[in-house]
Design an enzyme around this catalytic site. Structure first.
Site, PDB file in Angstrom:
ATOM      1  N   CYS A   1     -19.101  -3.187 -11.820  1.00  0.00           N
ATOM      2  CA  CYS A   1     -18.190  -3.437 -12.937  1.00  0.00           C
ATOM      3  C   CYS A   1     -18.434  -4.814 -13.562  1.00  0.00           C
ATOM      4  O   CYS A   1     -18.348  -5.836 -12.867  1.00  0.00           O
ATOM      5  CB  CYS A   1     -16.740  -3.349 -12.459  1.00  0.00           C
ATOM      6  SG  CYS A   1     -15.530  -3.694 -13.753  1.00  0.00           S
TER       7      CYS A   1
ATOM      8  N   CYS B   1     -10.427  -2.036 -20.644  1.00  0.00           N
ATOM      9  CA  CYS B   1     -11.760  -2.048 -20.044  1.00  0.00           C
ATOM     10  C   CYS B   1     -12.806  -1.954 -21.156  1.00  0.00           C
ATOM     11  O   CYS B   1     -12.583  -1.298 -22.180  1.00  0.00           O
ATOM     12  CB  CYS B   1     -11.840  -0.861 -19.089  1.00  0.00           C
ATOM     13  SG  CYS B   1     -13.473  -0.316 -18.620  1.00  0.00           S
TER      14      CYS B   1
ATOM     15  N   CYS C   1     -17.949   1.196  -7.285  1.00  0.00           N
ATOM     16  CA  CYS C   1     -17.417   1.084  -8.640  1.00  0.00           C
ATOM     17  C   CYS C   1     -16.987  -0.345  -8.960  1.00  0.00           C
ATOM     18  O   CYS C   1     -16.936  -0.738 -10.135  1.00  0.00           O
ATOM     19  CB  CYS C   1     -16.257   2.053  -8.853  1.00  0.00           C
ATOM     20  SG  CYS C   1     -14.764   1.684  -7.908  1.00  0.00           S
TER      21      CYS C   1
ATOM     22  N   ASP D   1       0.805  -1.222   0.000  1.00  0.00           N
ATOM     23  CA  ASP D   1       0.000   0.000   0.000  1.00  0.00           C
ATOM     24  C   ASP D   1       0.840   1.274   0.000  1.00  0.00           C
ATOM     25  O   ASP D   1       0.531   2.213  -0.707  1.00  0.00           O
ATOM     26  CB  ASP D   1      -0.954   0.026   1.195  1.00  0.00           C
ATOM     27  CG  ASP D   1      -2.365   0.392   0.809  1.00  0.00           C
ATOM     28  OD1 ASP D   1      -2.639   0.493  -0.394  1.00  0.00           O
ATOM     29  OD2 ASP D   1      -3.197   0.577   1.701  1.00  0.00           O
TER      30      ASP D   1
ATOM     31  N   CYS E   1     -19.198   2.432 -13.670  1.00  0.00           N
ATOM     32  CA  CYS E   1     -18.502   2.910 -12.473  1.00  0.00           C
ATOM     33  C   CYS E   1     -18.602   4.424 -12.358  1.00  0.00           C
ATOM     34  O   CYS E   1     -18.801   4.976 -11.264  1.00  0.00           O
ATOM     35  CB  CYS E   1     -17.038   2.459 -12.481  1.00  0.00           C
ATOM     36  SG  CYS E   1     -16.094   2.989 -13.928  1.00  0.00           S
TER      37      CYS E   1
ATOM     38  N   CYS F   1     -20.731   6.122  -9.200  1.00  0.00           N
ATOM     39  CA  CYS F   1     -19.854   6.630  -8.138  1.00  0.00           C
ATOM     40  C   CYS F   1     -20.621   7.615  -7.258  1.00  0.00           C
ATOM     41  O   CYS F   1     -21.163   8.606  -7.756  1.00  0.00           O
ATOM     42  CB  CYS F   1     -18.640   7.315  -8.750  1.00  0.00           C
ATOM     43  SG  CYS F   1     -17.536   8.064  -7.528  1.00  0.00           S
TER      44      CYS F   1
END
Length: 258
Positions: free
Chosen positions: A194, A135, A190, A81, A141, A145
């Protein structure tokens, strides 16, 4: 050597790994799938299980130990992260996925339901090749949102997940976005909408045990800050402390009472 390292990584239950480069070092990038289903709750799916930072650090530290049996002088650093490079970019360069319009990385087998961890080391490993895939561009998405944070650029100030983790008082606009997300910590919208996530990825064992789908005010309001951290120290939502979680719970309590 790369084959031996990958073989050891797979023995730890990590199915997806690849190599890219950063600042002259090899980046060994691994994916950690966590999806366990859409059980009702008020915590984001990623925050319901054991803290992924701890899982990633434990697994990849073991990889570093193994690498040193092959190259004793090798310098290895583990990142989960927080690191010198965006983990999604390294994973993309390592051929582990492609970008969605939600700015998340998508893997054919895991969708976007995974964490990313990586090792930077001074071995000269052959890099993998990015996937030439895109994509499907349905824009679901973007449309769904809660804060309208998605588009050509990602506006983090409108992201419900970011807002849920902010310290201090929230503005009326931020509160409205948080309410739309229906979660007190994180946001899955999102990812839920998807089409690339219309799969059932197998999660790593560590992310299937002792799940906490929801928190209630009664769970934490009587706890001191130290007691909160002691009780939830192994959970990803604990890093922001009791006050942020309790604030969000109270926001939803006020909303429900109207």
């Amino acid at each position: 050597m790369k084959e031996k390292i990958f073989e050891f990584i797979h023995s730890l239950g990590i199915e997806k790994c690849g190599v890219s480069y950063y600042d002259g070092k090899s980046a060994i990038v691994c994916l950690f799938p966590y999806f366990t289903g859409f059980e009702d709750g008020n915590l984001s799916l990623y925050a319901r299980s054991y803290d992924y930072h701890k899982v990633i650090n434990e697994k990849l530290s073991a990889v570093c130990d193994f690498i040193r049996t092959l190259a004793p002088d090798c310098c290895c650093d583990v990142f989960a992260d927080i690191g010198p490079e965006v983990d999604r970019h390294l994973a993309y360069e390592a051929g582990l996925g492609f970008y969605g319009k939600n700015h998340m990385l998508i893997n054919d087998d895991f969708g976007s339901w995974f964490f990313i961890g990586y090792i930077l080391c001074d071995l000269n490993l052959t890099p993998d090749t990015p996937i030439q895939k895109k994509c499907i561009g349905c824009n679901r998405c973007i449309e769904k949102c809660p804060g309208g944070a998605l588009g050509e650029e990602f506006d983090i100030s409108k992201c419900a997940s970011h807002i849920s983790q902010k310290k201090g008082e929230l503005t009326e606009t931020e509160i409205a976005i948080l309410k739309k997300s229906a979660l007190i910590f994180g946001c899955d919208m999102c990812q839920r909408v998807c089409p690339h996530n219309n799969i059932t990825p197998k999660p790593m064992k560590e992310f299937t045990e002792d799940l906490i789908p929801s928190l209630n005010i009664e769970d934490i309001e009587t706890l001191s800050n130290k007691e909160f951290m002691r009780k939830y120290k192994n959970r990803a939502f604990s890093w922001r402390g009791k006050s942020v979680v309790l604030r969000n719970l109270n926001i939803f309590k006020c909303f429900e009472s109207k």
